[in-house]
Design an enzyme around this catalytic site. Structure first.
Site, PDB file in Angstrom:
ATOM      1  N   GLU A 180       0.852  -1.201   0.000  1.00 37.92           N
ATOM      2  CA  GLU A 180       0.000   0.000   0.000  1.00 37.92           C
ATOM      3  C   GLU A 180       0.881   1.242   0.000  1.00 37.92           C
ATOM      4  OE1 GLU A 180      -3.477   0.831  -0.293  1.00 37.92           O
ATOM      5  OE2 GLU A 180      -2.351   2.686  -0.527  1.00 37.92           O
ATOM      6  N   GLY A 234      -7.644   1.971   1.569  1.00 37.06           N
ATOM      7  CA  GLY A 234      -7.972   2.436   0.215  1.00 37.06           C
ATOM      8  C   GLY A 234      -8.882   3.645   0.177  1.00 37.06           C
ATOM      9  N   GLY A 287       3.914  -0.167  -5.374  1.00 34.39           N
ATOM     10  CA  GLY A 287       4.427  -1.401  -5.969  1.00 34.39           C
ATOM     11  C   GLY A 287       4.322  -1.411  -7.485  1.00 34.39           C
ATOM     12  N   THR A 337     -18.269  13.263 -11.831  1.00 30.21           N
ATOM     13  CA  THR A 337     -18.694  12.691 -13.111  1.00 30.21           C
ATOM     14  C   THR A 337     -18.205  11.255 -13.264  1.00 30.21           C
ATOM     15  OG1 THR A 337     -16.774  13.838 -14.007  1.00 30.21           O
ATOM     16  CG2 THR A 337     -18.900  14.860 -14.381  1.00 30.21           C
ATOM     17  N   ALA A 366     -17.645  -0.914  -3.036  1.00 25.82           N
ATOM     18  CA  ALA A 366     -16.744  -1.550  -2.079  1.00 25.82           C
ATOM     19  C   ALA A 366     -17.101  -3.023  -1.864  1.00 25.82           C
ATOM     20  CB  ALA A 366     -16.803  -0.801  -0.751  1.00 25.82           C
ATOM     21  N   HIS A 426     -43.486  -6.585  14.104  1.00 27.83           N
ATOM     22  CA  HIS A 426     -44.219  -5.322  14.054  1.00 27.83           C
ATOM     23  C   HIS A 426     -43.855  -4.475  15.272  1.00 27.83           C
ATOM     24  CE1 HIS A 426     -47.472  -2.504  13.381  1.00 27.83           C
ATOM     25  NE2 HIS A 426     -47.790  -2.624  14.666  1.00 27.83           N
TER      26      HIS A 426
HETATM   27  C1  FAD Z   1     -16.832   9.753  -1.953  1.00 23.29           C
HETATM   28  C2  FAD Z   1     -17.010   8.289  -2.236  1.00 23.29           C
HETATM   29  C3  FAD Z   1     -18.017   7.596  -1.597  1.00 23.29           C
HETATM   30  C4  FAD Z   1     -18.176   6.240  -1.822  1.00 23.29           C
HETATM   31  N1  FAD Z   1     -19.178   5.595  -1.170  1.00 23.29           N
HETATM   32  C5  FAD Z   1     -19.369   4.276  -1.377  1.00 23.29           C
HETATM   33  C6  FAD Z   1     -20.370   3.576  -0.673  1.00 23.29           C
HETATM   34  O1  FAD Z   1     -21.083   4.140   0.142  1.00 23.29           O
HETATM   35  N2  FAD Z   1     -20.502   2.253  -0.906  1.00 23.29           N
HETATM   36  C7  FAD Z   1     -19.720   1.589  -1.805  1.00 23.29           C
HETATM   37  O2  FAD Z   1     -19.891   0.389  -1.988  1.00 23.29           O
HETATM   38  N3  FAD Z   1     -18.756   2.237  -2.496  1.00 23.29           N
HETATM   39  C8  FAD Z   1     -18.559   3.556  -2.296  1.00 23.29           C
HETATM   40  N4  FAD Z   1     -17.558   4.198  -2.963  1.00 23.29           N
HETATM   41  C9  FAD Z   1     -16.730   3.426  -3.900  1.00 23.29           C
HETATM   42  C10 FAD Z   1     -15.691   2.601  -3.146  1.00 23.29           C
HETATM   43  O3  FAD Z   1     -14.893   3.458  -2.365  1.00 23.29           O
HETATM   44  C11 FAD Z   1     -14.836   1.804  -4.117  1.00 23.29           C
HETATM   45  O4  FAD Z   1     -15.678   1.027  -4.945  1.00 23.29           O
HETATM   46  C12 FAD Z   1     -13.893   0.878  -3.381  1.00 23.29           C
HETATM   47  O5  FAD Z   1     -13.036   1.594  -2.521  1.00 23.29           O
HETATM   48  C13 FAD Z   1     -13.043   0.071  -4.371  1.00 23.29           C
HETATM   49  O6  FAD Z   1     -12.185  -0.764  -3.666  1.00 23.29           O
HETATM   50  P1  FAD Z   1     -10.800  -1.258  -4.287  1.00 23.29           P
HETATM   51  O7  FAD Z   1     -10.215  -2.164  -3.256  1.00 23.29           O
HETATM   52  O8  FAD Z   1     -11.020  -1.803  -5.642  1.00 23.29           O
HETATM   53  O9  FAD Z   1      -9.891   0.028  -4.472  1.00 23.29           O
HETATM   54  P2  FAD Z   1      -9.539   1.300  -3.575  1.00 23.29           P
HETATM   55  O10 FAD Z   1     -10.417   1.406  -2.390  1.00 23.29           O
HETATM   56  O11 FAD Z   1      -9.486   2.441  -4.516  1.00 23.29           O
HETATM   57  O12 FAD Z   1      -8.089   0.964  -3.012  1.00 23.29           O
HETATM   58  C14 FAD Z   1      -6.993   0.836  -3.834  1.00 23.29           C
HETATM   59  C15 FAD Z   1      -5.751   1.089  -3.011  1.00 23.29           C
HETATM   60  O13 FAD Z   1      -4.632   0.673  -3.777  1.00 23.29           O
HETATM   61  C16 FAD Z   1      -3.561   1.555  -3.544  1.00 23.29           C
HETATM   62  N5  FAD Z   1      -2.649   1.448  -4.678  1.00 23.29           N
HETATM   63  C17 FAD Z   1      -2.920   1.675  -5.984  1.00 23.29           C
HETATM   64  N6  FAD Z   1      -1.861   1.419  -6.750  1.00 23.29           N
HETATM   65  C18 FAD Z   1      -0.883   1.012  -5.914  1.00 23.29           C
HETATM   66  C19 FAD Z   1       0.456   0.640  -6.094  1.00 23.29           C
HETATM   67  N7  FAD Z   1       1.002   0.579  -7.309  1.00 23.29           N
HETATM   68  N8  FAD Z   1       1.184   0.314  -5.005  1.00 23.29           N
HETATM   69  C20 FAD Z   1       0.646   0.372  -3.756  1.00 23.29           C
HETATM   70  N9  FAD Z   1      -0.619   0.731  -3.526  1.00 23.29           N
HETATM   71  C21 FAD Z   1      -1.382   1.040  -4.593  1.00 23.29           C
HETATM   72  C22 FAD Z   1      -4.229   2.911  -3.437  1.00 23.29           C
HETATM   73  O14 FAD Z   1      -3.401   3.811  -2.713  1.00 23.29           O
HETATM   74  C23 FAD Z   1      -5.505   2.548  -2.682  1.00 23.29           C
HETATM   75  O15 FAD Z   1      -5.328   2.725  -1.293  1.00 23.29           O
HETATM   76  C24 FAD Z   1     -17.335   5.558  -2.728  1.00 23.29           C
HETATM   77  C25 FAD Z   1     -16.297   6.255  -3.366  1.00 23.29           C
HETATM   78  C26 FAD Z   1     -16.133   7.596  -3.117  1.00 23.29           C
HETATM   79  C27 FAD Z   1     -15.018   8.324  -3.801  1.00 23.29           C
END
Ligand code: FAD
Length: 462
Positions: free
Chosen positions: A33, A40, A115, A267, A317, A441
């Protein structure tokens, strides 16, 4: 050089869940990370902080709008912005620390830094190269903008900047009427900000049930949100005073503009794979910039898998988490599986919006004969007592077999109510199965049962 069974790149809900499941299945696991904290987007700048702000402002609104109606008198609460932001930060910290604890508990090494994958079986972090039999890319996503719109995280902000404003602005233009824009717009509307949503489509919440889209937009309008629909944003010009958004109406190309203190660009998000070296490694990508995977989350390179926001599918998520568990089980030789037909989607406004499965439009397009069971929260005693009578539960079931095909809820606790229907769908249940299940209920979940009853001989309280 350390050697692992699995190295997961990224510690968001996809990556950290995958790492924990790998460790539970006896695989020697590390997680890379680059951020200072684990968790994340979700824990640091996404789901968790936005829900903290939604909760705080929902309490504020409840006190202002409903307390007196219940005989709760006294001075109305005021906002201490610093303390609200501190509450949000504390919520983030306890959650990210929680993942650190789980990593220690499961003996997962956190490889700190960004990474890359110089070749299959190797992950480079800083100057160190580690070996891994299996590599899982869980690098997530980043906010995307529009051509001609520069996000400076000061006056023109992404969701990340919107969670860190110096003070609630007097006015805000939200570009994009999707989930994130409407949630954050709701936060600031409750804090007294005048919100204008500028949306390209003729409806908000793309992909959701049309009746939910219309009902939700009507509710938001009633709360004071202004909408400019069918408007293609051309540019955003930031000045000392604020920012001007200029758009062209889709129907007649007529130009329009509005000014606000803050512009939130919501967007959408783009897959984030920068710096991983996927091009040189020969990992195939889709034309939308996602890592291409097969049905078992394998990429085109042997031993390299990908999950979460950086691959196709809804950017949620819980979708990332499910893939994280499933890919870990696949690597461990089990039959990892995700049912993409039953992934709920929730909008955490007040009232909440939740949906799962097919919309009416999708069923019509599929030519599938279906019936609709709908129940208004007006007929639910608990909802009426809590001033939450607006909204409905709608269940779509196969016309012949009564099997539940989809559900759409707008109303109190919709994000929790939807899961009863998800479980039913996983078991291939008929609407009658829900209708014949005794519901306590008075609960909001009685509205789900009533909608199921409405698929048969009729709801009782409508
Ligand atoms: C404001 C907001 C509100 C949201 N609310 C919701 C919600 O209520 N419910 C929901 O289901 N989803 C929600 N989402 C979406 C949700 O956050 C994402 O779908 C989810 O975090 C995706 O998970 P992930 O593990 O794929 O990636 P991420 O959570 O994006 O994590 C990826 C991680 O990988 C790390 N990383 C990337 N490349 C590298 C590298 N080369 N080396 C080391 N580390 C690296 C990044 O730093 C990051 O910490 C929301 C998003 C936002 C922006």
């Amino acid at each position: 050089m350390a050697s692992y069974d699995v190295i997961v790149i990224g510690s968001g809900p996809g990556g950290y869940v995958c790492a924990i499941r790998c460790a539970q299945l006896g695989l020697k696991t590390a997680c890379v990370e680059g951020r200072e904290t684990l968790g994340g987007t979700c824990l640091n700048v996404g789901c968790i902080p936005s829900k903290a702000m939604l909760h705080a402002t929902e309490m504020l609104e409840e006190a202002h709008v409903n307390f007196e109606k219940m005989g709760l008198m006294g001075e109305k609460p005021k906002v201490d912005w610093e303390r609200m932001l501190a509450y949000k930060q504390n919520t983030i910290d306890t959650n990210t620390k929680g993942i650190e604890f789980l990593f220690k508990k499961n003996k997962i090494d956190w490889l700190k830094g960004w990474g890359s994958i110089p070749e299959a079986g190797k992950v480079k972090v800083g100057d160190e190269v580690h070996e891994a039999k299996h590599i899982v890319i869980a690098s997530g996503s980043d906010s995307s903008s529009l051509p001609g719109v520069e996000v400076d995280e000061d006056k023109v902000v992404s969701s990340t900047g919107a969670l860190e404003l110096k003070e609630p602005p007097n006015s805000m233009i939200v570009i994009g009427g999707g989930v994130i824009g409407l949630e954050l717009g709701s936060v600031y509307r409750r804090l007294g900000t005048q919100i204008t949503v500028v949306e390209y489509m003729d409806h908000i919440l793309p992909g959701m049930d049309a009746e939910v889209q219309k009902t939700f937009q009507r509710m938001l309008k009633k709360e004071g949100v202004t909408f400019v629909m069918g408007a293609a944003v051309q540019k955003v010009e930031a000045s000392d005073g604020g920012s001007t958004v200029t758009w062209k109406a889709k129907k007649d190309d007529k130009e329009g503009s509005a000014e606000a203190d803050i512009v939130l660009v919501s967007t959408g998000r783009r897959p984030f794979t920068d710096g991983l070296g996927l091009d040189a490694l020969g990992v195939e990508m889709t034309d939308r910039g996602q890592v291409k995977t097969d049905g078992h989350w394998k990429t085109s390179v042997d031993g390299v898998y990908a999950i979460g926001d950086c691959i196709a599918g809804p950017m949620l998520a819980h979708k990332a988490e499910d893939e994280g568990m499933a890919v870990a089980e696949t690597i461990a030789g089990q039959a990892g599986h995700v049912n993409y037909d039953v992934i709920p989607g929730v909008i955490y406004t007040h009232p909440e919006v939740a949906s799962v499965g097919k919309t009416e439009q999708q069923l019509k397009d599929d030519g599938r004969a279906f019936k609709v069971g709908k129940f208004s929260f007006m007929g639910n005693g608990r909802a009426k007592a809590n001033f939450m009578g607006d909204g409905f539960v709608k269940i779509l079931a196969d016309k012949e077999t009564d099997r539940i095909l989809g559900a759409h809820i707008i109303g109190p606790m919709a994000g929790d109510l939807i899961h009863e229907i998800c479980v039913a769908m996983e078991f291939g249940a008929a609407a009658e199965d829900l209708a014949r299940t005794c519901h306590a209920h008075p609960t909001y979940s009685e509205a789900v049962r009533e909608a199921a009853l409405a698929c048969g001989d009729g709801a009782i309280h409508s």
